[in-house]
Each structure stands twice: as structure tokens, then as C-alpha cells.
Design an enzyme around this catalytic site. Structure first.
Site, PDB file in Angstrom:
ATOM      1  N   ARG A  96       0.819  -1.215   0.000  1.00 27.78           N
ATOM      2  CA  ARG A  96       0.000   0.000   0.000  1.00 27.78           C
ATOM      3  C   ARG A  96       0.850   1.261   0.000  1.00 27.78           C
ATOM      4  NH1 ARG A  96      -2.979   2.051  -2.595  1.00 27.78           N
ATOM      5  NH2 ARG A  96      -4.048   0.031  -2.584  1.00 27.78           N
ATOM      6  N   LYS A 131       1.660  25.184  -4.146  1.00 29.07           N
ATOM      7  CA  LYS A 131       0.439  24.535  -3.647  1.00 29.07           C
ATOM      8  C   LYS A 131       0.613  23.018  -3.724  1.00 29.07           C
ATOM      9  CE  LYS A 131      -2.361  28.458  -5.148  1.00 29.07           C
ATOM     10  NZ  LYS A 131      -3.415  28.946  -6.068  1.00 29.07           N
ATOM     11  N   LYS A 163       4.414  40.006  -3.961  1.00 29.18           N
ATOM     12  CA  LYS A 163       2.994  39.980  -4.327  1.00 29.18           C
ATOM     13  C   LYS A 163       2.267  41.162  -3.701  1.00 29.18           C
ATOM     14  CE  LYS A 163       1.380  35.823  -4.979  1.00 29.18           C
ATOM     15  NZ  LYS A 163       0.853  34.443  -4.793  1.00 29.18           N
ATOM     16  N   GLU A 193       4.626  40.740  -8.806  1.00 31.10           N
ATOM     17  CA  GLU A 193       3.260  40.451  -9.238  1.00 31.10           C
ATOM     18  C   GLU A 193       2.554  41.730  -9.664  1.00 31.10           C
ATOM     19  OE1 GLU A 193       0.157  37.688  -7.183  1.00 31.10           O
ATOM     20  OE2 GLU A 193      -0.289  39.739  -6.527  1.00 31.10           O
ATOM     21  N   ASP A 215      -1.170  38.615 -13.007  1.00 30.14           N
ATOM     22  CA  ASP A 215      -2.164  37.912 -12.203  1.00 30.14           C
ATOM     23  C   ASP A 215      -3.591  38.217 -12.652  1.00 30.14           C
ATOM     24  OD1 ASP A 215      -2.929  36.238  -9.995  1.00 30.14           O
ATOM     25  OD2 ASP A 215      -3.493  38.054  -8.911  1.00 30.14           O
TER      26      ASP A 215
END
Length: 278
Positions: A96, A131, A163, A193, A215
Site C-alpha cells: 500500500r 500549492k 505579491k 506580481e 495575475d
């Protein structure tokens, strides 16, 4: 294999095995030998096979592992990608955890390839983001590369990325901050950004800017930003509102990079199993 990955494997095995695999211990004879294949049950890109091999070897160094595919290969449903021979108990104990690594990383690679294919015919490079699953960043970014994507910064230490929240908090001016960083850490790249074309225009006038993140801009604004940048300006990265239905048109605007958090945070594990044959 990097120490962080070895540590992650050890932690995963401790989590799963605990005080011992009672099922294998009490229901599988200690002398029983077995042969098994890792099988891919749906079409996709495999990744994490070397990690899975290390899982088997960590559980039992006597297990024999034969690779039948390689990370980054696109395989069809039914493809056998690995053969493992040895103690049946060891195979069952490692099964597993080995599959968890291979399935998750193959899912990331497979999702990345879908985004990369959607950009075909352009020069845009699909990038991952931060992320990622905590503790899995090295592995997930490796899987992105196996799917044909590129890696953005690894963490907060290898690229300065200013940012909107940083702009609110900063004082003393952007150029001063860039100058201080370039003087003390010249190897660290700088990315700013921009939410508007006015910001793009202002950032293009600064010295030492390596990238500008565009962005949540419309495709028309992205094209204008590319035109404003010219041939020798900072690299341009598009971000925000990127999915499989939008990335193709974004890529056609001429941006250099498109960052896609979904290649890691929304990847679905590739269906794989361990098939015992004797």
C-alpha cells in the site's frame, strides 16, 4: 535519493506498519515466496517508480525489483511497470505504501501532461506552484517535470516573489529592496506580481527584475503586456483562472510561463494495483 525523501518514506512506513503487519504475520507463512507486478489500470504518465522501489527495499532489502517502465513514460491501461520478487510477507507489507507514492505522483504527472498538451504549438512552459502536499514538495515537483512541466521556485528561499500583500507591507521602495537583495544574494531571482498594465509599465522601469507575474489578466491584457515587455525585458508569467479550457488561449498570448496550481493540488491519483501471479 534525497534525505528528505528517505525520511518521508520511513515516516509513511511507520504510519502504516506501526507495531507490525498482523495480517501478514498471522496469515502468510514466513517461508512463502511470491512474485507480483505493479499494474497501471488506466492510461496516464507514470512517476514515482523509483520511490516505490525504495519502499519495497526499505521493508526488505532482499526483495528483487525489476523496472519495466520509467518515470515520465506514457502507458496504457493494463501495462505492467514493475516486477517484485521475494518474501510474500514483505511484498504485502510494502504494497500500500509503495502504491500510494506511485499513484499520487503518477496522477500529478498525468495531469501536468494534459496542461502541457493544451499548450502545444506555443513556447509557453507550464509551471507548478507552492500549492503542494506538505512534505511532498520535492516529489510532486519531480512528478510535474516527468509530465513535461517546469518547476517554479522550490520555496520562499530560492526566489523573491513580491505579491500584493508584500507591496502593502513594504516600505522604502521596490527598487531599494531589489538592490539590497541583489547585493547580498545575487543568485536569487526577483519576481514582481502585477494586477494591472500600469503596474507592468512601472515594473519594467525597475532594474534587476527577472520575472513579472501577470495575475488574473484578460488575454488581451496579456498580449499588451508581452508587447510592452519587448525582446529583452523580464520573463512574463501568467497566473490565475487557468484550467484546461483556458490555458491554450493564454499560451497563444506570447507569455513565457503559465503557472498552474491544479497540477499538484487537484491531481487525482492514477489507478494502479499490485498483481500477485504466484
Amino acid at each position: 535519493m534525497q534525505p528528505e525523501i528517505v525520511q518521508l518514506i520511513d515516516m509513511a512506513l511507520r504510519e502504516d506498519i506501526g507495531s507490525g503487519d498482523v495480517t501478514s504475520e498471522y496469515f502468510v507463512p514466513s517461508e512463502r515466496q511470491a512474485r507480483a507486478y505493479m499494474l497501471v489500470k488506466e492510461t496516464g504518465v507514470v512517476a514515482g517508480l523509483e520511490v516505490a522501489e525504495l519502499v519495497f527495499k526499505t521493508v526488505d532489502p532482499e526483495l528483487e525489483v525489476r523496472m519495466m517502465s520509467e518515470d515520465g513514460a506514457r502507458v496504457a491501461a493494463g501495462t505492467r511497470v514493475m516486477e517484485i520478487r521475494g518474501s510474500a510477507r514483505s511484498l504485502l507489507t510494502a504494497e500500500r505504501t509503495a502504491l500510494n507514492f506511485a499513484q499520487r505522483l503518477s496522477g500529478v504527472a498525468s495531469k501536468t501532461q494534459l496542461f502541457v498538451e493544451a499548450c502545444e504549438g506555443t513556447d509557453a512552459v507550464v509551471l507548478d506552484t507552492r500549492k503542494t502536499t506538505p512534505g511532498w514538495r520535492l516529489l510532486e515537483k519531480m512528478a510535474v517535470s516527468k509530465g513535461g512541466g517546469g518547476n517554479h521556485r522550490m520555496g520562499l528561499y530560492d526566489r523573491a516573489m513580491v505579491k500584493d500583500n508584500h507591496l502593502v507591507a513594504e516600505s522604502g521602495g521596490l527598487q531599494a529592496g531589489i538592490d539590497r537583495l541583489k547585493k547580498e544574494k545575487p543568485e536569487v531571482e526577483v519576481e514582481l506580481e502585477a494586477d494591472t498594465l500600469d503596474q507592468v509599465d512601472a515594473f519594467l522601469k525597475l532594474q534587476g527584475v527577472d520575472y513579472i507575474l501577470l495575475d488574473n489578466m484578460s488575454n488581451e491584457s496579456l498580449r499588451q503586456a508581452v508587447a510592452m515587455r519587448g525582446a529583452d525585458g523580464p520573463k512574463l508569467e501568467a497566473s490565475g483562472g487557468v484550467n484546461l479550457s483556458t490555458i491554450g488561449e493564454i499560451a497563444k498570448t506570447g507569455v513565457d510561463f503559465i503557472s498552474v496550481g491544479a497540477v499538484t493540488h487537484s491531481a487525482v491519483a492514477l489507478d494502479m494495483s499490485l498483481e500477485f501471479v504466484d
